[in-house]
Enzyme design. Structure first.
Site, PDB file in Angstrom:
ATOM      1  N   GLU A 135      35.461 -53.195  41.862  1.00  9.48           N
ATOM      2  CA  GLU A 135      34.197 -53.823  42.232  1.00  9.48           C
ATOM      3  C   GLU A 135      33.487 -53.118  43.383  1.00  9.48           C
ATOM      4  O   GLU A 135      32.288 -53.262  43.569  1.00  9.48           O
ATOM      5  CB  GLU A 135      34.410 -55.308  42.564  1.00  9.48           C
ATOM      6  CG  GLU A 135      35.082 -55.601  43.898  1.00  9.48           C
ATOM      7  CD  GLU A 135      36.597 -55.521  43.795  1.00  9.48           C
ATOM      8  OE1 GLU A 135      37.264 -55.772  44.796  1.00  9.48           O
ATOM      9  OE2 GLU A 135      37.107 -55.182  42.706  1.00  9.48           O
ATOM     10  N   ASP A 166      13.841 -16.615  43.535  1.00 11.12           N
ATOM     11  CA  ASP A 166      12.907 -15.526  43.765  1.00 11.12           C
ATOM     12  C   ASP A 166      13.618 -14.540  44.685  1.00 11.12           C
ATOM     13  O   ASP A 166      14.707 -14.814  45.180  1.00 11.12           O
ATOM     14  CB  ASP A 166      11.631 -16.069  44.396  1.00 11.12           C
ATOM     15  CG  ASP A 166      10.485 -15.066  44.364  1.00 11.12           C
ATOM     16  OD1 ASP A 166      10.706 -13.929  43.892  1.00 11.12           O
ATOM     17  OD2 ASP A 166       9.383 -15.404  44.821  1.00 11.12           O
ATOM     18  N   ASP A 184       9.556 -21.919  47.194  1.00 11.42           N
ATOM     19  CA  ASP A 184       8.836 -22.405  48.370  1.00 11.42           C
ATOM     20  C   ASP A 184       7.321 -22.354  48.213  1.00 11.42           C
ATOM     21  O   ASP A 184       6.589 -22.636  49.147  1.00 11.42           O
ATOM     22  CB  ASP A 184       9.235 -21.600  49.614  1.00 11.42           C
ATOM     23  CG  ASP A 184       8.854 -20.123  49.489  1.00 11.42           C
ATOM     24  OD1 ASP A 184       8.364 -19.714  48.412  1.00 11.42           O
ATOM     25  OD2 ASP A 184       9.049 -19.384  50.477  1.00 11.42           O
ATOM     26  N   ASP A 230       5.895 -22.758  42.342  1.00  9.92           N
ATOM     27  CA  ASP A 230       7.292 -23.110  42.029  1.00  9.92           C
ATOM     28  C   ASP A 230       7.465 -24.593  41.733  1.00  9.92           C
ATOM     29  O   ASP A 230       8.552 -25.012  41.327  1.00  9.92           O
ATOM     30  CB  ASP A 230       8.207 -22.751  43.213  1.00  9.92           C
ATOM     31  CG  ASP A 230       8.325 -21.253  43.429  1.00  9.92           C
ATOM     32  OD1 ASP A 230       8.585 -20.549  42.444  1.00  9.92           O
ATOM     33  OD2 ASP A 230       8.142 -20.801  44.563  1.00  9.92           O
ATOM     34  N   ASN A 266      48.511 -52.491  37.196  1.00  9.72           N
ATOM     35  CA  ASN A 266      48.741 -53.841  37.721  1.00  9.72           C
ATOM     36  C   ASN A 266      48.318 -54.913  36.730  1.00  9.72           C
ATOM     37  O   ASN A 266      48.954 -55.962  36.606  1.00  9.72           O
ATOM     38  CB  ASN A 266      47.978 -54.034  39.033  1.00  9.72           C
ATOM     39  CG  ASN A 266      48.646 -53.313  40.188  1.00  9.72           C
ATOM     40  OD1 ASN A 266      49.823 -52.955  40.100  1.00  9.72           O
ATOM     41  ND2 ASN A 266      47.916 -53.083  41.256  1.00  9.72           N
ATOM     42  N   ASN A 268      43.557 -56.359  46.302  1.00 11.29           N
ATOM     43  CA  ASN A 268      42.450 -55.491  45.924  1.00 11.29           C
ATOM     44  C   ASN A 268      41.639 -55.064  47.144  1.00 11.29           C
ATOM     45  O   ASN A 268      41.241 -53.911  47.284  1.00 11.29           O
ATOM     46  CB  ASN A 268      41.552 -56.226  44.918  1.00 11.29           C
ATOM     47  CG  ASN A 268      40.946 -55.283  43.911  1.00 11.29           C
ATOM     48  OD1 ASN A 268      41.555 -54.286  43.557  1.00 11.29           O
ATOM     49  ND2 ASN A 268      39.748 -55.589  43.459  1.00 11.29           N
ATOM     50  N   ASP A 313      41.562 -51.144  48.964  1.00  8.31           N
ATOM     51  CA  ASP A 313      40.275 -50.446  48.961  1.00  8.31           C
ATOM     52  C   ASP A 313      39.956 -49.825  50.329  1.00  8.31           C
ATOM     53  O   ASP A 313      39.102 -48.948  50.428  1.00  8.31           O
ATOM     54  CB  ASP A 313      39.135 -51.385  48.562  1.00  8.31           C
ATOM     55  CG  ASP A 313      38.872 -51.350  47.060  1.00  8.31           C
ATOM     56  OD1 ASP A 313      39.131 -50.293  46.459  1.00  8.31           O
ATOM     57  OD2 ASP A 313      38.416 -52.357  46.498  1.00  8.31           O
TER      58      ASP A 313
END
Length: 866
Positions: free
Chosen positions: A312, A354, A615, A619, A683, A708, A712
């Site tokens: 989650e 370029d 630039d 382009d 699990n 959980n 995490d």
């Protein structure tokens, strides 16, 4: 005290009116027909003038119209971000669990689950908020500026600070900061594709139009978000922000997100996991009720199992990973404007560039000013200098180099008129006065200069037809081009008596000679290209320069130049044929702007992930088409704004570092997905299986959620983890099949050791329900931390050191898990203190599991390419 004043102005078009309401210094127009009004009335209505606003007035307007909105948006943005945490389907499942637990009278469970929801949401919110603020700071480093007239003087300000009533000066390459009316315009062409869909630039000029003129026909108006292709202008800004034409559709545009392959893969995989989880949870719920387990516990258990299996925090973790990558890249002078660009950057296998400034020094110098025979001629130097000296368009290194030529001055010459450079004509014309004579001087690409010449001048004063000199001009041009020099043609004609010029005056001119410029190749660029090649990235040179210059540079830096493709060649090649040839071609010369985009699309069609650096105005389309558009902080506004990544230093080494950081971020994100999905998958099967033969739940719902959340925590530290060098050796892309295989192999292995733990707890330790649940909680936390440290690298665990934060977070979780059952509040969670022999036994199982995972990892990555 606030005074409201309404002014009704009768426009040139009968039957229409404009109502302007002043709130202090702010303006609100309820019928935006400004294109039909004369300038003087608009100036009066807006409280402005041809000299612009005062700084004090501009600040007052910005405070009234902007600051309150900005403050409001900050807290509102935080509120929306926090609320967004609950859009996660797994969070919604938890909320349903809280409601059900309350209905069933399980108030303790309700409070615990609600606490876990809040802690998880706040943690995710805080991380995402910090990530977003960090990204905003990085974007501020490369924000777009506009030139405005304040207190009768020109000055640069951030484009977001432009207010209604400002006079804005526009040049080629500028992004227009608001909707406005042209006060003055000179050869102005604007790219309005973002609004009208028309790719060809729209011509603009000052004037008055009828009130019913549609947007795409308003030649006297410019609009926010569009960009100047060529020419210059003074604009009176009428609307900014949400009141602009672009602002009216911004809400819809904000919803359109260009999802890259990684984002799409994460989203699809998340949905797949969610469907599988829900189906299995429903099956377990049905079986538990069938075998006589309490309904309330079975429902909560099934819901908790669904959430426990699902990642989650995946959206938050991905954001944290990308934000950490963006900060690391910023330290290496690579600014990320969009987080999605990081993943694409790591996947690049073709890089288009370029030559000027990237492969070469970018410091252009004039080497020679010669006649058609290659002999030095002062008149070429003088006329070339005058043209560059009086040019007022966008800044470019070629004109800067010519202006720095020593030994020439403009004394006695005055500028009369100008036709700015554009990428269609590829010429720049200046009319100058000297004593009683007027001269038109034009310089530009040699081919385009020769197109307007009828005559050629010799250094001995003779004038001949251009056809007599064309062969010699071509030979001289070829001689310099073959040595890597760039040549610019110069021509002129007498226009005494008619000094006001436009594009039509560029005809019947006299060719004078060439300005020869040099831009040396950067030292070590060939080594950098070799390193890119070793990293799985091939370089493609795409340039507007002629084929000889391009071939010379390509040969010097180790690219194949024998089969280069030119702009004229591209006109004869179909899109299908080009997609076949691009992988075999390293050099594309004499390319037009639209051809650059076509080359990029052909490379993508050939199966490549393409990065493009540019630039210039020409382009912009290629930058937008590329998987990753890259620009530099000195680029024109439209290039910098279009690009997803901006370099603070134009150097291939900097770019290579950025690409490697992109790969690091990608790999660290995959580590989280690998570890979390495989551990949760294992699990899930373990809990599901155990719940069928045990007379009690193997883990309580609140214990599943706490497990959980705890596991995490180290996963969030993966963002700062080290990445092995061999994992950075090639581009990385999303691979759903690989992730599925990993999840199944390591999930099954994890589940087998879970069942081993069940057997030992039940038959060896004769564990009570609370002892069993506490023991398995401990084993699950141990094994998930161990698998995280083992699978984070393809090397043997001992030969790859984890990041400091990851190691600290992992040790913290292990200590917390061991200590938690001994704390008094843990009884509300259903835990009981464990005998030390049980802890030692579980730790031994976890260590054996770690050794087995190390062996499985070696076999897996030997057979599966990653």
């Amino acid at each position: 005290m606030q005074h409201d004043l309404t002014i009704i102005i009768s426009p040139a078009d009968p039957g229409h009116h404009l109502s302007v309401v002043f709130y202090k210094s702010s303006i609100m127009t309820d019928r935006p027909l400004y294109w039909s009004l004369p300038h003087d009335k608009l100036f009066h209505a807006l409280g402005s003038s041809a000299s612009g606003l005062s700084e004090a007035e501009a600040i007052a307007r910005r405070k009234e119209n902007g600051r309150e909105i900005k403050v409001h948006s900050l807290w509102m943005g935080d509120l929306l971000l926090f609320a967004g945490q609950f859009r996660n389907p797994f969070m919604l499942i938890l909320i349903v669990a809280v409601v059900l637990a309350s209905v069933l009278g399980e108030y303790t469970n309700s409070i615990i689950i609600l606490s876990i929801i809040l802690v998880s949401s706040l943690l995710s919110f805080w991380q995402e908020r910090n990530a977003g603020r960090a990204l905003q700071k990085l974007r501020a480093l490369v924000q777009v500026y506009s030139t405005v007239v304040r207190d009768e003087a020109e000055r640069e300000i951030p484009a977001l600070e432009v207010v209604p009533g400002d006079i804005v000066m526009l040049n080629a390459g500028d992004i227009i900061p608001g909707d406005g009316l042209l006060v003055e315009a000179r050869d102005l062409h604007v790219n309005e594709a973002v609004l009208t869909g028309e790719s060809f630039p729209a011509a603009k000029d000052a004037g008055i139009l009828p009130g019913d003129t549609p947007l795409n026909k308003r030649r006297n108006s410019v609009f926010q978000g569009t960009s100047v292709v060529n020419g210059t202008a003074r604009v009176l800004i009428i609307h900014t922000g949400k009141k602009t034409e672009f602002g009216k559709i911004s809400a819809a545009l904000e919803k359109r997100t260009d999802e890259n392959a990684f984002g799409k893969g994460v989203r699809k995989f998340g949905y797949m996991v969610m469907r599988a989880t829900m189906l299995l949870s429903l099956l377990i719920l049905t079986l538990n009720i069938y075998f006589g387990k309490p309904v309330s516990e079975s429902v909560l258990f099934a819901l908790a199992l669904a959430v426990g299996m699902a990642p989650e925090l995946l959206p938050a973790i991905v954001t944290i990973m990308l934000s950490a990558g963006a900060r690391r890249m910023a330290k290496k002078k690579v600014i990320v404007k969009t987080l999605a660009s990081i993943q694409n950057l790591g996947a690049i296998n073709v890089f288009c560039s370029d030559k000027t400034g990237t492969l070469t020094e970018g410091v252009v110098t004039v080497q020679y000013t010669v006649d058609m025979n290659g002999n030095h001629w002062d008149k070429v130097k003088t006329f070339g200098y005058l043209n560059a000296r009086f040019e007022t368009g966008f800044t470019n290194p070629l004109d800067e180099a010519i202006r720095n030529v020593p030994g020439v001055r403009a004394d006695g010459y005055t500028k009369v008129d100008e036709v700015p450079y554009d990428f269609i004509r590829k010429r720049l014309s200046i009319a100058v006065a000297y004593e009683d004579q007027h001269v038109l001087i034009t310089k530009g690409a040699l081919k385009n200069i020769l197109e307007v010449c009828e005559f050629a001048a010799f250094s001995d004063g003779r004038i001949a037809a251009i056809d007599e000199a064309r062969n010699q001009i071509g030979a001289t041009h070829q001689q310099y081009s073959a040595q890597g020099f760039r040549t610019i043609g110069v021509c002129y004609k007498d226009i005494t008596g008619d000094p006001v010029i436009d594009k039509s005056d560029e005809r019947n001119m006299i060719f004078l000679g060439m300005v020869v410029l040099a831009d040396p190749i950067k030292p070590g660029v060939d080594e950098t290209i070799r390193e890119l090649r070793e990293s799985g990235i091939s370089l493609k040179l795409i340039t507007g320069d002629n084929a000889l210059v391009a071939a010379y540079v390509a040969g010097k830096i180790g690219l194949k130049s024998h089969n280069l493709i030119t702009g004229p060649d591209l006109r004869k090649i179909s899109d299908e044929a080009l997609a076949i040839r691009v992988n075999e071609t390293d050099v594309f010369a004499e390319a037009e702007p639209f051809q650059k985009e076509r080359i990029v699309r052909a490379m993508q069609k050939a199966g490549n992930v393409v990065g493009y650096i540019g630039d210039g105005i020409n382009d912009a389309s290629a930058l937008k088409s590329a998987d990753v558009g890259i620009s530099v902080d000195t680029a024109v506004d439209v290039a910098r704004e279009t690009a997803g990544i901006v370099l603070l230093e134009r150097d291939l080494r900097v770019l290579r570092e950025g690409i490697l950081e992109g790969r690091k971020t990608f790999i660290n994100t995959l580590k989280y997905i690998f570890i979390t999905l495989s551990a949760n998958f294992g699990n899930m099967f373990s809990v599901a299986g155990a719940s069928l033969f045990l007379p009690f739940l193997p883990l309580l719902p609140k214990q599943i959620l706490l497990l959980n959340l705890l596991t995490d925590l180290p996963a969030m530290a993966i963002a700062s983890d080290r990445v092995d060098s061999e994992q950075l050796s090639r581009p990385r892309t999303w691979d759903s099949k690989l992730i599925r295989k990993f999840m199944i192999v390591f999930g099954i292995e994890s589940s087998l050791f879970d069942f081993l733990t069940f057997g030992i707890l039940v038959w060896f330790f004769q564990a009570s329900p609370s002892l069993f649940q506490t023991g398995w909680f401990l084993e699950s936390a141990f094994t998930e931390v161990f698998i995280l440290l083992i699978v984070r690298t393809q090397r043997p665990f001992a030969k790859s050191r984890p990041g400091d934060y990851l190691m600290l977070a992992s040790l913290t979780v292990i200590v917390m898990t061991v200590v938690l059952p001994f704390l008094q509040p843990s009884r509300f969670l259903g835990f009981t203190p464990l005998p030390w022999r049980v802890i030692a036994g579980i730790f031994a199982i976890a260590c054996i599991y770690g050794l087995a995972a190390e062996f499985t990892k070696r076999v897996f990555f030997r057979r599966v390419k990653f």
